[in-house]
Design a protein around this motif. Structure first.
Motif, PDB file in Angstrom:
ATOM      1  N   GLN A 462       0.822  -1.221   0.000  1.00 56.12           N
ATOM      2  CA  GLN A 462       0.000   0.000   0.000  1.00 56.12           C
ATOM      3  C   GLN A 462       0.858   1.275   0.000  1.00 56.12           C
ATOM      4  O   GLN A 462       0.482   2.292   0.598  1.00 56.12           O
ATOM      5  CB  GLN A 462      -0.973   0.046   1.201  1.00 56.12           C
ATOM      6  CG  GLN A 462      -2.186  -0.846   1.039  1.00 56.12           C
ATOM      7  CD  GLN A 462      -1.830  -2.311   1.245  1.00 56.12           C
ATOM      8  OE1 GLN A 462      -1.196  -2.663   2.225  1.00 56.12           O
ATOM      9  NE2 GLN A 462      -2.239  -3.142   0.309  1.00 56.12           N
ATOM     10  N   GLY A 463       2.017   1.213  -0.635  1.00 45.86           N
ATOM     11  CA  GLY A 463       2.856   2.403  -0.786  1.00 45.86           C
ATOM     12  C   GLY A 463       3.697   2.764   0.416  1.00 45.86           C
ATOM     13  O   GLY A 463       4.251   3.863   0.481  1.00 45.86           O
ATOM     14  N   LYS A 464       3.800   1.832   1.380  1.00 45.12           N
ATOM     15  CA  LYS A 464       4.575   2.133   2.599  1.00 45.12           C
ATOM     16  C   LYS A 464       5.901   1.367   2.584  1.00 45.12           C
ATOM     17  O   LYS A 464       5.929   0.181   2.258  1.00 45.12           O
ATOM     18  CB  LYS A 464       3.785   1.749   3.853  1.00 45.12           C
ATOM     19  CG  LYS A 464       2.525   2.584   4.077  1.00 45.12           C
ATOM     20  CD  LYS A 464       1.842   2.166   5.368  1.00 45.12           C
ATOM     21  CE  LYS A 464       0.651   3.051   5.699  1.00 45.12           C
ATOM     22  NZ  LYS A 464      -0.443   2.950   4.716  1.00 45.12           N
ATOM     23  N   ILE A 465       6.979   2.054   2.940  1.00 43.56           N
ATOM     24  CA  ILE A 465       8.299   1.415   3.081  1.00 43.56           C
ATOM     25  C   ILE A 465       8.938   1.922   4.363  1.00 43.56           C
ATOM     26  O   ILE A 465       9.058   3.135   4.567  1.00 43.56           O
ATOM     27  CB  ILE A 465       9.235   1.750   1.891  1.00 43.56           C
ATOM     28  CG1 ILE A 465       8.633   1.299   0.558  1.00 43.56           C
ATOM     29  CG2 ILE A 465      10.600   1.099   2.074  1.00 43.56           C
ATOM     30  CD1 ILE A 465       9.458   1.704  -0.650  1.00 43.56           C
ATOM     31  N   LYS A 466       9.340   1.005   5.244  1.00 46.23           N
ATOM     32  CA  LYS A 466      10.095   1.377   6.448  1.00 46.23           C
ATOM     33  C   LYS A 466      11.530   1.715   6.023  1.00 46.23           C
ATOM     34  O   LYS A 466      12.201   0.893   5.393  1.00 46.23           O
ATOM     35  CB  LYS A 466      10.131   0.215   7.442  1.00 46.23           C
ATOM     36  CG  LYS A 466       8.754  -0.167   7.975  1.00 46.23           C
ATOM     37  CD  LYS A 466       8.367   0.705   9.132  1.00 46.23           C
ATOM     38  CE  LYS A 466       7.078   0.199   9.771  1.00 46.23           C
ATOM     39  NZ  LYS A 466       6.320   1.265  10.414  1.00 46.23           N
ATOM     40  N   VAL A 467      11.982   2.897   6.363  1.00 49.43           N
ATOM     41  CA  VAL A 467      13.276   3.374   5.892  1.00 49.43           C
ATOM     42  C   VAL A 467      14.415   2.483   6.405  1.00 49.43           C
ATOM     43  O   VAL A 467      15.358   2.175   5.669  1.00 49.43           O
ATOM     44  CB  VAL A 467      13.489   4.846   6.321  1.00 49.43           C
ATOM     45  CG1 VAL A 467      14.893   5.311   5.984  1.00 49.43           C
ATOM     46  CG2 VAL A 467      12.461   5.731   5.615  1.00 49.43           C
ATOM     47  N   HIS A 468      14.329   2.033   7.669  1.00 47.54           N
ATOM     48  CA  HIS A 468      15.424   1.232   8.237  1.00 47.54           C
ATOM     49  C   HIS A 468      15.482  -0.168   7.632  1.00 47.54           C
ATOM     50  O   HIS A 468      16.438  -0.905   7.863  1.00 47.54           O
ATOM     51  CB  HIS A 468      15.309   1.157   9.775  1.00 47.54           C
ATOM     52  CG  HIS A 468      14.125   0.359  10.249  1.00 47.54           C
ATOM     53  ND1 HIS A 468      12.883   0.935  10.405  1.00 47.54           N
ATOM     54  CD2 HIS A 468      13.992  -0.945  10.580  1.00 47.54           C
ATOM     55  CE1 HIS A 468      12.031   0.007  10.822  1.00 47.54           C
ATOM     56  NE2 HIS A 468      12.679  -1.137  10.937  1.00 47.54           N
ATOM     57  N   LYS A 469      14.469  -0.550   6.833  1.00 44.33           N
ATOM     58  CA  LYS A 469      14.476  -1.873   6.186  1.00 44.33           C
ATOM     59  C   LYS A 469      14.910  -1.803   4.717  1.00 44.33           C
ATOM     60  O   LYS A 469      14.776  -2.763   3.975  1.00 44.33           O
ATOM     61  CB  LYS A 469      13.080  -2.492   6.270  1.00 44.33           C
ATOM     62  CG  LYS A 469      12.695  -2.909   7.679  1.00 44.33           C
ATOM     63  CD  LYS A 469      11.387  -3.657   7.694  1.00 44.33           C
ATOM     64  CE  LYS A 469      11.066  -4.170   9.088  1.00 44.33           C
ATOM     65  NZ  LYS A 469       9.755  -4.831   9.148  1.00 44.33           N
ATOM     66  N   LEU A 470      15.431  -0.629   4.310  1.00 40.18           N
ATOM     67  CA  LEU A 470      15.830  -0.478   2.906  1.00 40.18           C
ATOM     68  C   LEU A 470      17.184  -1.133   2.611  1.00 40.18           C
ATOM     69  O   LEU A 470      17.296  -1.985   1.733  1.00 40.18           O
ATOM     70  CB  LEU A 470      15.909   1.018   2.555  1.00 40.18           C
ATOM     71  CG  LEU A 470      14.677   1.678   1.921  1.00 40.18           C
ATOM     72  CD1 LEU A 470      14.917   3.168   1.734  1.00 40.18           C
ATOM     73  CD2 LEU A 470      14.334   1.029   0.595  1.00 40.18           C
ATOM     74  N   PHE A 471      18.216  -0.741   3.350  1.00 40.83           N
ATOM     75  CA  PHE A 471      19.584  -1.140   3.007  1.00 40.83           C
ATOM     76  C   PHE A 471      20.126  -2.161   3.994  1.00 40.83           C
ATOM     77  O   PHE A 471      19.869  -2.078   5.195  1.00 40.83           O
ATOM     78  CB  PHE A 471      20.494   0.092   2.972  1.00 40.83           C
ATOM     79  CG  PHE A 471      20.086   1.111   1.944  1.00 40.83           C
ATOM     80  CD1 PHE A 471      20.427   0.952   0.611  1.00 40.83           C
ATOM     81  CD2 PHE A 471      19.328   2.212   2.305  1.00 40.83           C
ATOM     82  CE1 PHE A 471      20.037   1.874  -0.340  1.00 40.83           C
ATOM     83  CE2 PHE A 471      18.925   3.149   1.355  1.00 40.83           C
ATOM     84  CZ  PHE A 471      19.281   2.975   0.029  1.00 40.83           C
ATOM     85  N   LEU A 479      16.343  10.902   6.277  1.00 45.97           N
ATOM     86  CA  LEU A 479      15.619  10.855   5.012  1.00 45.97           C
ATOM     87  C   LEU A 479      14.627  12.016   5.030  1.00 45.97           C
ATOM     88  O   LEU A 479      13.688  12.011   5.825  1.00 45.97           O
ATOM     89  CB  LEU A 479      14.887   9.522   4.850  1.00 45.97           C
ATOM     90  CG  LEU A 479      14.234   9.344   3.481  1.00 45.97           C
ATOM     91  CD1 LEU A 479      15.205   8.694   2.512  1.00 45.97           C
ATOM     92  CD2 LEU A 479      12.979   8.495   3.568  1.00 45.97           C
ATOM     93  N   ILE A 480      14.870  13.013   4.176  1.00 46.11           N
ATOM     94  CA  ILE A 480      14.070  14.241   4.211  1.00 46.11           C
ATOM     95  C   ILE A 480      13.413  14.456   2.853  1.00 46.11           C
ATOM     96  O   ILE A 480      14.101  14.440   1.822  1.00 46.11           O
ATOM     97  CB  ILE A 480      14.956  15.458   4.564  1.00 46.11           C
ATOM     98  CG1 ILE A 480      15.586  15.240   5.951  1.00 46.11           C
ATOM     99  CG2 ILE A 480      14.160  16.748   4.528  1.00 46.11           C
ATOM    100  CD1 ILE A 480      16.674  16.219   6.305  1.00 46.11           C
ATOM    101  N   PRO A 481      12.062  14.618   2.791  1.00 47.67           N
ATOM    102  CA  PRO A 481      11.382  14.867   1.520  1.00 47.67           C
ATOM    103  C   PRO A 481      11.898  16.157   0.875  1.00 47.67           C
ATOM    104  O   PRO A 481      12.251  17.119   1.561  1.00 47.67           O
ATOM    105  CB  PRO A 481       9.907  15.002   1.913  1.00 47.67           C
ATOM    106  CG  PRO A 481       9.793  14.315   3.232  1.00 47.67           C
ATOM    107  CD  PRO A 481      11.107  14.515   3.906  1.00 47.67           C
ATOM    108  N   ILE A 511      18.733  11.658   1.155  1.00 49.86           N
ATOM    109  CA  ILE A 511      19.036  10.552   2.069  1.00 49.86           C
ATOM    110  C   ILE A 511      20.507  10.624   2.474  1.00 49.86           C
ATOM    111  O   ILE A 511      21.382  10.926   1.664  1.00 49.86           O
ATOM    112  CB  ILE A 511      18.692   9.182   1.403  1.00 49.86           C
ATOM    113  CG1 ILE A 511      18.831   8.039   2.400  1.00 49.86           C
ATOM    114  CG2 ILE A 511      19.512   8.924   0.157  1.00 49.86           C
ATOM    115  CD1 ILE A 511      18.243   6.724   1.890  1.00 49.86           C
ATOM    116  N   ARG A 512      20.749  10.401   3.774  1.00 50.16           N
ATOM    117  CA  ARG A 512      22.123  10.368   4.271  1.00 50.16           C
ATOM    118  C   ARG A 512      22.346   9.001   4.902  1.00 50.16           C
ATOM    119  O   ARG A 512      21.572   8.578   5.767  1.00 50.16           O
ATOM    120  CB  ARG A 512      22.350  11.485   5.296  1.00 50.16           C
ATOM    121  CG  ARG A 512      23.799  11.623   5.730  1.00 50.16           C
ATOM    122  CD  ARG A 512      24.029  12.754   6.723  1.00 50.16           C
ATOM    123  NE  ARG A 512      24.165  14.047   6.057  1.00 50.16           N
ATOM    124  CZ  ARG A 512      23.293  15.035   6.211  1.00 50.16           C
ATOM    125  NH1 ARG A 512      22.229  14.886   6.966  1.00 50.16           N
ATOM    126  NH2 ARG A 512      23.495  16.195   5.604  1.00 50.16           N
TER     127      ARG A 512
END
Length: 514
Positions: A462-471, A479-481, A511-512
């Motif tokens: 549904q368009g959601k991604i947990k940032v800490h589960k990316l890399f 992570l700033i829009p 993203i940093r």
């Protein structure tokens, strides 16, 4: 492009580095040329990989023994590099492809020293290719596709491929680079003698290649599970450099009741419905296709995925027509100052995907946009972003560093596309800053297509991604829009821990990583 290079196995062990440029885990067929048919391939885990050895041809019927094509299925995580080892091995268990060649005057020459090649006369009997998903019938006279059987529902679909010529009008204004002014409906591409047809049967793929005077037409069926085996790869190598004011089109005629409606994409982003209107001139019913076009009825959708931008039309019920190449001798007074006479021999690559539709919506025909299925989106992604094979010698140090490099924890959601992840230029000395630009696109898809048993290795969230589960190897510090161009930040911009995107949105983030 490694397909144009022959790798020499006699000198030392070679390493094949296969890079997956997409955000999705994939099983993809990779082909490279080597100088020996006795090869052994080891996976990144050191296990032997099934290999198909195919002939490299000089023309339609002569085998070159300077090179051999090896094909195998590479399994790659998202954005990963897999290191495969390529060795010459006398006890190789690689599977050779077999060939049937249909020629006008079959001559029984001495057998080939490596491949099993059978020459035969053209026949009224069909040529058949088959995998776990479909069965295909081709004409024994022309080598062109005639019928498809989808095994999941056992249905036969008429699917006739043919070629056609357009001329240009006899008026003062003629077709040119910008204008298409045909002299009426297309005329069938007529061949006086049946073309040479080369049929290959192999463990990884089978194919039918037809050699016409102006086009070499290939239909390849991959015998692998998952996404690669569910569509048909079509390739046309077109050469019309000797023609005068003619345009060549490929036409697919099916039994789909499309009712003069077809769908094309707008710059590869969204799909728009088109209506073929008889009151308009022929050229007004042709539209640009950037990545795909499809026709459909209540039960079936036929999608033609394209690896290059071309003009497309559906001039009759159940038909899709693609303009392959144009050669026009005059300027059309639109500013170019010359005709279209710089034609090159060009390969055009497509994927033909047949899907079963589960019910329709009464309002769908009135909607201003349409959506592909998830399988269709993934097919287009893999066609336009093929895996990239590279080579390294044993002394380059790469194999000691890694067997497989995989920066993402897992595939991104099926409907999420990683448009770009790139460093941002710093303000001092043009050096990179410690931030990167992450650009994501959430694709819209049609829910009325079953995603079960489709071999997709991802899911939707549904368009959601947990940032800490990316890399997997990095920690996301912030992570700033940002605006799409990275020039501005929204007034409420702050560090976020979850990406949340609506369908058909493109978002950019600063993203940093650490």
């Amino acid at each position: 492009n490694l397909c144009a290079v022959t790798l020499n196995l006699k000198e030392e062990a070679l390493y094949l580095l296969i890079y997956n440029p997409t955000e999705q885990e994939r099983f993809s067929v990779v082909s490279v040329n080597v100088n020996s048919p006795r090869v052994k391939l080891l996976s990144p885990l050191g296990k032997p990989v099934t290999v198909q050895i195919s002939a490299v041809w000089d023309g339609a019927t002569t085998v070159s023994h300077e090179a051999y094509q090896i094909s195998f299925v590479a399994h790659l995580p998202p954005l990963a590099i897999g290191v495969y080892q390529l060795l010459e091995d006398e006890s190789s268990e690689a599977v050779l492809a077999d060939y049937n060649i249909y020629v006008r005057n079959s001559r029984q020459e001495k057998p080939d020293k490596v491949f099993k090649i059978k020459e035969m006369q053209h026949s009224v009997d069909n040529i058949i290719l088959e995998n776990a998903y479909m069965k295909l019938w081709f004409s024994g006279m022309s080598g062109l596709l005639e019928k498809i059987n989808t095994k999941k529902d056992g249905r036969n679909h008429q699917m006739k491929v043919e070629f056609a010529w357009y001329g240009t009008t006899s008026n003062r204004d003629k077709s040119g680079a910008y204008l298409f002014l045909p002299d009426g409906d297309a005329k069938p591409y007529i061949f006086t003698d049946p073309p040479t047809i080369r049929v290959a049967h192999g463990k990884i793929f089978s194919e039918v290649v037809c050699f016409f005077h102006h086009v070499t037409h290939t239909m390849r069926l991959y015998k692998v599970q998952g996404l690669e085996g569910q569509s048909l790869e079509v390739s046309n190598i077109v050469d019309i450099r000797g023609e005068y004011n003619r345009e060549l089109a490929m036409r697919i005629s099916s039994d789909i009741n499309s009712q003069n409606r077809f769908y094309t994409d707008l710059n590869g982003y969204q799909i728009q419905p088109r209506l073929t209107l008889s009151k308009l001139p022929l050229q007004a019913n042709i539209y640009p296709m950037t990545t795909m076009t499809y026709i459909q009825d209540v039960g079936v959708r036929l999608t033609l995925h394209s690896a290059q931008s071309l003009g497309v039309a559906s001039l009759k019920n159940g038909q899709v027509e693609v303009i392959m190449d144009r050669r026009l001798m005059q300027d059309d007074n639109r500013g170019l100052g010359q005709g279209v006479q710089d034609n090159k021999i060009t390969a055009n690559v497509f994927r033909l995907l047949l899907e079963r539709r589960q019910g329709t919506d009464v309002n769908e025909e009135k909607a201003p946009v349409s959506f592909p299925s998830l399988l269709s989106h993934m097919t287009s992604l893999f066609l336009n972003h093929p895996v990239i094979p590279m080579t390294a010698n044993a002394d380059s140090g790469i194999p000691e560093l890694l067997n497989i490099f995989s920066p993402l924890m897992s595939s991104m959601p099926c409907d999420m596309h990683l448009v770009n992840l790139r460093t941002i230029q710093g303000k001092v000395d043009n050096k990179p800053s410690d931030e990167a630009a992450l650009i994501l696109h959430r694709k819209g898809f049609d829910c009325r297509f079953s995603n079960r048993d489709m071999g997709l290795l991802c899911s939707t969230t549904q368009g959601k991604i947990k940032v800490h589960k990316l890399f997997s190897k990095f920690r996301v510090e912030s992570l700033i829009p940002s605006s799409l161009s990275l020039m501005h930040s929204p007034p409420d911009a702050r560090n976020i821990s979850e990406i949340n995107m609506s369908s058909m949105e493109i978002n950019t983030f600063r993203i940093r990583l650490r």
